[in-house]
Design a protein around this motif. Structure first.
Motif, PDB file in Angstrom:
ATOM      1  N   LEU A 513     -10.499  21.285 -41.893  1.00 23.85           N
ATOM      2  CA  LEU A 513     -11.208  20.590 -42.958  1.00 23.85           C
ATOM      3  C   LEU A 513     -11.628  21.584 -44.038  1.00 23.85           C
ATOM      4  O   LEU A 513     -11.734  22.793 -43.794  1.00 23.85           O
ATOM      5  CB  LEU A 513     -12.423  19.857 -42.402  1.00 23.85           C
ATOM      6  CG  LEU A 513     -12.145  18.848 -41.282  1.00 23.85           C
ATOM      7  CD1 LEU A 513     -13.442  18.164 -40.851  1.00 23.85           C
ATOM      8  CD2 LEU A 513     -11.115  17.824 -41.729  1.00 23.85           C
ATOM      9  N   LYS A 514     -11.885  21.053 -45.227  1.00 22.64           N
ATOM     10  CA  LYS A 514     -12.238  21.922 -46.341  1.00 22.64           C
ATOM     11  C   LYS A 514     -13.601  22.583 -46.171  1.00 22.64           C
ATOM     12  O   LYS A 514     -13.863  23.628 -46.779  1.00 22.64           O
ATOM     13  CB  LYS A 514     -12.212  21.118 -47.642  1.00 22.64           C
ATOM     14  CG  LYS A 514     -10.803  20.732 -48.074  1.00 22.64           C
ATOM     15  CD  LYS A 514     -10.794  20.073 -49.441  1.00 22.64           C
ATOM     16  CE  LYS A 514      -9.366  19.760 -49.890  1.00 22.64           C
ATOM     17  NZ  LYS A 514      -9.333  19.133 -51.238  1.00 22.64           N
ATOM     18  N   ASP A 515     -14.463  21.995 -45.362  1.00 15.64           N
ATOM     19  CA  ASP A 515     -15.781  22.609 -45.141  1.00 15.64           C
ATOM     20  C   ASP A 515     -15.761  23.591 -43.981  1.00 15.64           C
ATOM     21  O   ASP A 515     -16.821  24.062 -43.541  1.00 15.64           O
ATOM     22  CB  ASP A 515     -16.843  21.537 -44.907  1.00 15.64           C
ATOM     23  CG  ASP A 515     -16.519  20.646 -43.720  1.00 15.64           C
ATOM     24  OD1 ASP A 515     -15.496  20.892 -43.038  1.00 15.64           O
ATOM     25  OD2 ASP A 515     -17.276  19.674 -43.472  1.00 15.64           O
ATOM     26  N   GLY A 516     -14.580  23.885 -43.443  1.00 19.96           N
ATOM     27  CA  GLY A 516     -14.457  24.881 -42.389  1.00 19.96           C
ATOM     28  C   GLY A 516     -14.369  24.312 -40.992  1.00 19.96           C
ATOM     29  O   GLY A 516     -14.026  25.044 -40.050  1.00 19.96           O
ATOM     30  N   ARG A 517     -14.658  23.048 -40.805  1.00 19.84           N
ATOM     31  CA  ARG A 517     -14.601  22.464 -39.468  1.00 19.84           C
ATOM     32  C   ARG A 517     -13.151  22.365 -38.996  1.00 19.84           C
ATOM     33  O   ARG A 517     -12.242  22.122 -39.786  1.00 19.84           O
ATOM     34  CB  ARG A 517     -15.255  21.087 -39.445  1.00 19.84           C
ATOM     35  CG  ARG A 517     -16.771  21.122 -39.559  1.00 19.84           C
ATOM     36  CD  ARG A 517     -17.372  19.722 -39.599  1.00 19.84           C
ATOM     37  NE  ARG A 517     -17.074  19.022 -40.856  1.00 19.84           N
ATOM     38  CZ  ARG A 517     -17.497  17.801 -41.145  1.00 19.84           C
ATOM     39  NH1 ARG A 517     -18.225  17.129 -40.233  1.00 19.84           N
ATOM     40  NH2 ARG A 517     -17.181  17.247 -42.315  1.00 19.84           N
ATOM     41  N   LEU A 518     -12.948  22.524 -37.704  1.00 18.11           N
ATOM     42  CA  LEU A 518     -11.621  22.483 -37.095  1.00 18.11           C
ATOM     43  C   LEU A 518     -11.608  21.416 -36.004  1.00 18.11           C
ATOM     44  O   LEU A 518     -12.489  21.389 -35.139  1.00 18.11           O
ATOM     45  CB  LEU A 518     -11.247  23.847 -36.507  1.00 18.11           C
ATOM     46  CG  LEU A 518      -9.861  23.953 -35.853  1.00 18.11           C
ATOM     47  CD1 LEU A 518      -8.758  23.778 -36.894  1.00 18.11           C
ATOM     48  CD2 LEU A 518      -9.703  25.299 -35.123  1.00 18.11           C
ATOM     49  N   VAL A 519     -10.611  20.557 -36.053  1.00 16.64           N
ATOM     50  CA  VAL A 519     -10.474  19.478 -35.068  1.00 16.64           C
ATOM     51  C   VAL A 519      -9.113  19.604 -34.402  1.00 16.64           C
ATOM     52  O   VAL A 519      -8.088  19.699 -35.081  1.00 16.64           O
ATOM     53  CB  VAL A 519     -10.609  18.089 -35.734  1.00 16.64           C
ATOM     54  CG1 VAL A 519     -10.430  16.987 -34.699  1.00 16.64           C
ATOM     55  CG2 VAL A 519     -11.951  17.970 -36.427  1.00 16.64           C
ATOM     56  N   LYS A 520      -9.131  19.619 -33.067  1.00 17.85           N
ATOM     57  CA  LYS A 520      -7.889  19.669 -32.303  1.00 17.85           C
ATOM     58  C   LYS A 520      -7.628  18.306 -31.675  1.00 17.85           C
ATOM     59  O   LYS A 520      -8.531  17.693 -31.110  1.00 17.85           O
ATOM     60  CB  LYS A 520      -7.966  20.747 -31.214  1.00 17.85           C
ATOM     61  CG  LYS A 520      -8.077  22.162 -31.757  1.00 17.85           C
ATOM     62  CD  LYS A 520      -8.058  23.192 -30.625  1.00 17.85           C
ATOM     63  CE  LYS A 520      -8.142  24.612 -31.170  1.00 17.85           C
ATOM     64  NZ  LYS A 520      -8.093  25.620 -30.077  1.00 17.85           N
ATOM     65  N   THR A 521      -6.372  17.886 -31.769  1.00 19.30           N
ATOM     66  CA  THR A 521      -6.022  16.558 -31.260  1.00 19.30           C
ATOM     67  C   THR A 521      -4.564  16.551 -30.830  1.00 19.30           C
ATOM     68  O   THR A 521      -3.797  17.478 -31.147  1.00 19.30           O
ATOM     69  CB  THR A 521      -6.267  15.488 -32.333  1.00 19.30           C
ATOM     70  OG1 THR A 521      -6.079  14.192 -31.772  1.00 19.30           O
ATOM     71  CG2 THR A 521      -5.333  15.670 -33.512  1.00 19.30           C
ATOM     72  N   ASP A 522      -4.173  15.486 -30.115  1.00 17.09           N
ATOM     73  CA  ASP A 522      -2.786  15.339 -29.675  1.00 17.09           C
ATOM     74  C   ASP A 522      -1.955  14.459 -30.618  1.00 17.09           C
ATOM     75  O   ASP A 522      -0.742  14.626 -30.703  1.00 17.09           O
ATOM     76  CB  ASP A 522      -2.737  14.719 -28.272  1.00 17.09           C
ATOM     77  CG  ASP A 522      -3.360  15.623 -27.221  1.00 17.09           C
ATOM     78  OD1 ASP A 522      -3.175  16.844 -27.311  1.00 17.09           O
ATOM     79  OD2 ASP A 522      -4.040  15.102 -26.317  1.00 17.09           O
ATOM     80  N   HIS A 523      -2.611  13.545 -31.299  1.00 15.62           N
ATOM     81  CA  HIS A 523      -1.878  12.605 -32.142  1.00 15.62           C
ATOM     82  C   HIS A 523      -2.754  12.189 -33.321  1.00 15.62           C
ATOM     83  O   HIS A 523      -3.978  12.106 -33.191  1.00 15.62           O
ATOM     84  CB  HIS A 523      -1.455  11.366 -31.337  1.00 15.62           C
ATOM     85  CG  HIS A 523      -0.408  10.536 -32.014  1.00 15.62           C
ATOM     86  ND1 HIS A 523       0.939  10.823 -31.953  1.00 15.62           N
ATOM     87  CD2 HIS A 523      -0.507   9.410 -32.783  1.00 15.62           C
ATOM     88  CE1 HIS A 523       1.616   9.918 -32.630  1.00 15.62           C
ATOM     89  NE2 HIS A 523       0.761   9.053 -33.160  1.00 15.62           N
TER      90      HIS A 523
END
Length: 741
Positions: A513-523
């Protein structure tokens, strides 16, 4: 007579020349007689007119000889022709008597032979026999001479030597299905001329095509051995799918082609097309309607794909595509079973018309001047009137398109039946799904998958750039309340999220994300809006609206004289709210129905204010109409909800899960306001059980949301239609009876 005419053309110049010379000599003689003195010698006066008198006699002789010769020639020609004609008739009349003994053998060996058709005249009638035998030369090896009746050739064929030729052209009686359509079409005049055919078994078999007055015995064999007409097969075998129509989940019949011409052509296989087809058939019962769709299934409803289907307990729901509505009743997403449609190849010959669906085909070119289209397999189909209902295609984020093939393989753009089946399978095999988008579709899918996560170890994440769910539609306070409701369904919410990049790493998709947050997902499921499908605009030369997109149409939904547009792809002019483009089920139903009526000559303008609805499960739902934009000033009036103020209760009362199907048929008439006291101010409490939200523009109501208030849409439609300025919207809210228990 031709020779007389030729002789006259040769003699006419000579006759005219003689006449001219005669007149000139007579005139000259008269003048000379008037000028010459009396002493002119008598010899000269006697010789002057002598030449003119001789030429007059020659002229009269030539004209008389020509007339007499022409009359004699004409008489002899007519008399000779009459004699030759009578001789030929006598010869023809005498031949059947000579061949009569050979007819039974020919009839038994050759079922469709033409000999029995010459037999009904044992006494040798003069004129009817040749007329009845004219079609039979089709079965012979060589055509008859042009100056002889066709009967002579057909009777000669029946003798014996050319019998092998007839066998080659006419297949055995056991396989009459393939060659018969061409033979019957050409022999129809002979069918009417031979009444004995209905009683002869050999003639009954090779006639599957519907004659003018078929006998019962003629219909029995063709129905069993050959393909029946479309209209009859639909009535006789409604359970069996037609060959040209794809059954539920079956794409095997998509290879069938359509006829080269159709009176009504509908491009697109969605709700608008089906509504138009049903409207056309209602006004023109014999209409032939062809629907061309690039999908592999017949027309179906899209709303259940993100709503009820996800709450089904049937493990085979992806195959049956049947679901239980909130009221417990079961239905299919398909508007009609396969037996409702007829084969696309037989549409042109269907006696009573019908609706055919050509599946798996995309229209790639449209020739407006030539009134024809071109499919992706180079097939050309001409039309009389055409409806464009191509709908739209799901938008995608550019950051996902740039992420590469591996990321796109694990991304779903939710729109069609195949997308539902694919996402259902994915949700049962992965650990995490992230939905990008906070609108109607994204929130509905989040709630549906969140409900499933409680039964399995599935993580459901929803992210969007707004502060709350449906932040572009609902007021902020109601959007925040809806967000909490979605969280209770087991969904992890990430608001104010702008995607910067997506990469595939360690068998996971990492969303930065542009605010630095990172999200991990499968789909990933991208639910970020719809782009109207206007691919045909360039080849057809149709105008596309630069502000709203879609084909620009007039009040009658016309883009050209014989071209209409309906559904998501139509940009129309709203008499109250200005030019708009709507992407909802109700608009597809109403605009498609109106386009179908106008295609049959109704010429009605589009005045309907379409509605849409969304359900966040069986307990929370809302219906909306007009312009509902959170950037507009809003006024909300709420009350305490009861057990009947839920989508489940609403469907139990209306009898259908597609609420627009029931409400679009009614209109509001003199609504009676509730007598219960209304609140003095707009209520913004923590609990919003049910209520009405008014959207204002220049102090006039342009949009209304009914929050857990159902079956009141005609009243909301009337308020927007009136376009009046209201000083106290609390009083207006009484019209919806939200304060009644």
């Amino acid at each position: 007579m031709l020779k007389c005419r030729t002789v006259w053309r040769k003699l006419a110049p000579l006759a005219r020349a003689s006449s001219t010379v005669c007149r000139q000599n007579a005139r000259r003689a008269g003048l000379n007689n008037g000028r010459l003195p009396a002493c002119v010698p008598a010899a000269q006066m006697s010789t002057a007119p002598a030449g003119g008198g001789r030429e007059n006699q020659l002229y009269i002789l030539l004209v008389g000889a020509t007339c007499v010769g022409g009359a004699i020639y004409a008489y002899q020609t007519v008399k000779g022709d009459s004699q030759r004609y009578q001789d030929r008739i006598d010869e023809i009349s005498s031949r059947p008597v000579k061949k009569l003994g050979e007819e039974p053998a020919v009839t038994q060996s050759e079922p469709p032979a033409a000999v029995p058709k010459a037999a009904p005249s044992p006494e040798g009638p003069s004129l009817p026999a040749p007329d009845a035998e004219i079609p039979t030369p089709i079965e012979t090896a060589e055509p008859p001479p042009a100056d002889e009746p066709a009967v002579e050739a057909s009777l000669e064929v029946a003798a014996a030597p050319p019998a092998a030729l007839i066998v080659e052209e006419e297949p055995p009686a056991a396989e009459p299905a393939e060659p018969q359509p061409g033979v019957v079409a050409e022999d129809e005049p002979a069918i009417e001329a031979s009444p004995e055919e209905a009683a002869e078994p050999p003639v009954v078999e090779p006639e599957p095509s519907p004659p003018t007055e078929p006998a019962p015995a003629e219909l029995a064999e063709p129905l069993a051995e050959s393909e029946p007409p479309a209209a009859e097969s639909a009535a006789a075998e409604p359970v069996e799918p037609q060959p040209g129509v794809v059954a539920e989940g079956d794409a095997s019949a998509a290879s069938h082609k359509a006829s080269s011409h159709t009176p009504y052509l509908l491009i697109g296989g969605g709700t608008a097309s089906f509504a138009a087809a049903r409207s056309i058939r209602a006004r023109d019962p014999g209409a032939r309607v062809l629907i061309v769709t690039d999908e592999s299934v017949p027309p179906y409803m899209r709303p259940p794909l993100s709503k009820e289907l996800w709450f089904s307990d049937d493990p085979s729901v992806t195959e049956t595509l049947r679901f239980k509505q909130w009221n417990g009743k079961e239905r299919s997403i398909y508007f009609q079973p396969p037996s409702f449609y007829i084969n696309a190849e037989e549409l042109e010959s269907a006696e009573n018309g019908g609706v055919a669906v050509l599946t798996g085909r995309k229209v790639v070119h449209m020739d407006v001047r030539g009134n024809k289209i071109k499919l992706d397999d180079d097939t050309e189909i001409s039309y009389d009137k055409c409806l464009i209902a191509t709908g739209g295609v799901p938008r995608n984020l550019q950051v996902l398109e740039r992420a590469g093939e591996e990321v796109m393989k694990r991304t779903t753009l939710f729109r069609k039946v195949e997308d539902f089946k694919s996402l259902d399978k994915v949700s049962r095999n992965v650990k995490s799904i992230t939905i990008i988008g906070g609108g109607f579709l994204g929130s509905e899918l989040a709630c549906a998958l969140g409900r499933r996560s409680t039964e399995s170890d599935l993580e459901v994440i929803q992210m969007y750039p707004e502060k709350g769910n449906m932040g572009k539609v609902l007021p902020e306070y109601l959007s925040n309340w809806t967000t909490e409701k979605v969280k209770k369904e087991g969904v992890k919410i990430i608001s104010e999220a702008l995607v910067k990049s997506v990469v595939s790493k360690d068998d996971k998709l990492e969303i930065q994300l542009k605010d630095g947050r990172l999200v991990k997902t499968d789909h990933i499921v991208a639910a970020v809006g719809l782009e109207p499908n206007v691919d045909l605009a360039k080849s057809a030369g149709l105008e596309v609206d630069s502000d709203f997109g879609g084909f620009r149409v007039n009040a009658e939904l016309q883009a050209r004289a014989n071209i209409w547009v309906a559904g998501d792809a139509a940009c129309f002019y709203d008499i109250r709210l200005g030019r708009r483009r709507v992407e909802h089920h109700d608009h597809a139903v109403v605009s498609g129905r109106l386009a179908g009526e106008n295609m049959t000559g109704a010429n009605k303008p589009y005045w309907h204010q379409s509605m849409f609805w969304s359900d966040l499960g069986p307990d929370v739902g809302y219906e909306a109409i007009g312009i509902v934009d959170s950037s507009l000033p809003t006024v909300g009036v709420f009350a305490k909800a009861t057990a009947k103020d839920t989508p489940k209760a609403a469907t139990e009362e209306s009898g259908t899960g597609i609420r627009s199907e029931s409400e679009t048929e009614h209109t509001a008439s003199s609504p009676v306001a509730s007598s219960a006291p209304s609140p003095t101010d707009v209520q913004h409490k923590d609990e919003y059980g049910k209520g009405v939200i008014f959207y204002l523009r220049d102090k006039v109501v342009v949009g209304i949301i009914l929050w857990n208030v159902f079956n009141r849409m005609p009243i909301a439609r009337k308020i927007i239609k009136d376009g009046e300025e209201h000083t106290d919207l609390n009083e207006v809210a009484k019209l919806f009876n939200i304060h009644d228990d």
